[in-house]
Design a protein around this motif. Structure first.
Motif, short mmCIF file in Angstrom:
data_model
loop_
_atom_site.label_atom_id
_atom_site.label_comp_id
_atom_site.label_asym_id
_atom_site.label_seq_id
_atom_site.Cartn_x
_atom_site.Cartn_y
_atom_site.Cartn_z
N MET A 62 98.83 25.51 26.70
CA MET A 62 99.35 24.95 25.46
C MET A 62 99.52 23.44 25.59
N LYS A 63 100.01 23.02 26.77
CA LYS A 63 100.22 21.59 26.98
C LYS A 63 98.89 20.85 26.98
N LYS A 64 97.85 21.49 27.53
CA LYS A 64 96.53 20.86 27.57
C LYS A 64 95.98 20.64 26.16
N ILE A 65 96.27 21.57 25.26
CA ILE A 65 95.80 21.43 23.87
C ILE A 65 96.45 20.22 23.21
N PHE A 66 97.77 20.06 23.42
CA PHE A 66 98.46 18.90 22.84
C PHE A 66 97.95 17.60 23.43
N VAL A 67 97.68 17.59 24.72
CA VAL A 67 97.16 16.38 25.37
C VAL A 67 95.78 16.05 24.82
N ARG A 68 94.94 17.05 24.63
CA ARG A 68 93.60 16.80 24.10
C ARG A 68 93.67 16.29 22.66
N ILE A 69 94.56 16.87 21.86
CA ILE A 69 94.72 16.40 20.47
C ILE A 69 95.21 14.96 20.45
N LYS A 70 96.18 14.66 21.32
CA LYS A 70 96.72 13.29 21.39
C LYS A 70 95.63 12.31 21.81
N ASP A 71 94.85 12.68 22.83
CA ASP A 71 93.79 11.79 23.29
C ASP A 71 92.72 11.58 22.22
N LEU A 72 92.34 12.65 21.53
CA LEU A 72 91.34 12.55 20.47
C LEU A 72 91.83 11.66 19.33
N THR A 73 93.10 11.85 18.95
CA THR A 73 93.68 11.02 17.89
C THR A 73 93.74 9.56 18.31
N GLU A 74 94.12 9.34 19.56
CA GLU A 74 94.20 7.96 20.06
C GLU A 74 92.83 7.30 20.06
N MET A 75 91.81 8.04 20.47
CA MET A 75 90.46 7.46 20.49
C MET A 75 89.97 7.15 19.08
N LYS A 76 90.26 8.03 18.12
CA LYS A 76 89.85 7.79 16.74
C LYS A 76 90.56 6.56 16.17
N LEU A 77 91.87 6.45 16.42
CA LEU A 77 92.61 5.28 15.92
C LEU A 77 92.13 3.99 16.56
N ARG A 78 91.86 4.05 17.87
CA ARG A 78 91.34 2.85 18.53
C ARG A 78 89.98 2.46 17.94
N GLY A 79 89.14 3.45 17.62
CA GLY A 79 87.84 3.16 17.02
C GLY A 79 87.98 2.52 15.66
N VAL A 80 88.93 3.01 14.86
CA VAL A 80 89.14 2.44 13.53
C VAL A 80 89.72 1.03 13.65
N CYS A 81 90.69 0.86 14.53
CA CYS A 81 91.33 -0.45 14.67
C CYS A 81 90.43 -1.48 15.35
N ALA A 82 89.49 -1.03 16.18
CA ALA A 82 88.61 -1.98 16.87
C ALA A 82 87.70 -2.70 15.88
N GLY A 83 87.39 -2.05 14.78
CA GLY A 83 86.53 -2.68 13.78
C GLY A 83 87.25 -3.65 12.89
N LEU A 84 88.57 -3.73 12.97
CA LEU A 84 89.33 -4.63 12.11
C LEU A 84 89.53 -5.98 12.78
N SER A 85 89.55 -7.00 11.95
CA SER A 85 89.88 -8.33 12.48
C SER A 85 91.39 -8.41 12.70
N PRO A 86 91.85 -9.36 13.51
CA PRO A 86 93.30 -9.47 13.75
C PRO A 86 94.12 -9.65 12.48
N GLU A 87 93.59 -10.37 11.49
CA GLU A 87 94.33 -10.55 10.25
C GLU A 87 94.47 -9.22 9.49
N LYS A 88 93.40 -8.45 9.48
CA LYS A 88 93.44 -7.16 8.80
C LYS A 88 94.36 -6.17 9.53
N ARG A 89 94.42 -6.28 10.86
CA ARG A 89 95.34 -5.41 11.62
C ARG A 89 96.78 -5.71 11.24
#
Length: 97
Positions: free
Chosen positions: A1-28
């Motif tokens: 169960m803990k592994k599932i939460f860790v995988r969900i957290k990591d996947l969410t973190e990677m998606k957010l980093r991907g979205v935020c990486a495309g933004l300029s500092p002003e847009k962030r």
């Protein structure tokens, strides 16, 4: 169960980093400010709505009245003989010595 939460957290973190990486500092900065303002508005709405509901007539709940308990006296205080009382006093006094 803990592994599932860790995988969900990591996947969410990677998606957010991907979205935020495309933004300029002003847009962030703008995105952070917009999210903070939305959170604050939601927070204030919930707080003030709860305060408003406290005084509303239809929000009041019926108070259940509980009658005081009448506890019967099953054992009268004078049922122990004097001899038994002395034995008990002697028993407990031996621990005080």
């Amino acid at each position: 169960m803990k592994k599932i939460f860790v995988r969900i957290k990591d996947l969410t973190e990677m998606k957010l980093r991907g979205v935020c990486a495309g933004l300029s500092p002003e847009k962030r900065v703008i995105a952070i400010i917009v999210l903070a303002v939305l959170f604050a508005l939601g927070n204030f709405y919930m707080i003030f709505r709860a305060i408003y509901d406290i005084g509303r007539e239809d929000a009041r709940r019926e108070v259940i009245e509980i009658a005081p308990l009448d506890i019967p006296d099953f054992v009268p205080a004078d049922t122990l003989s004097d001899r038994k009382v002395r034995e008990m006093e002697e028993f407990f006094n031996q621990f005080n010595k």
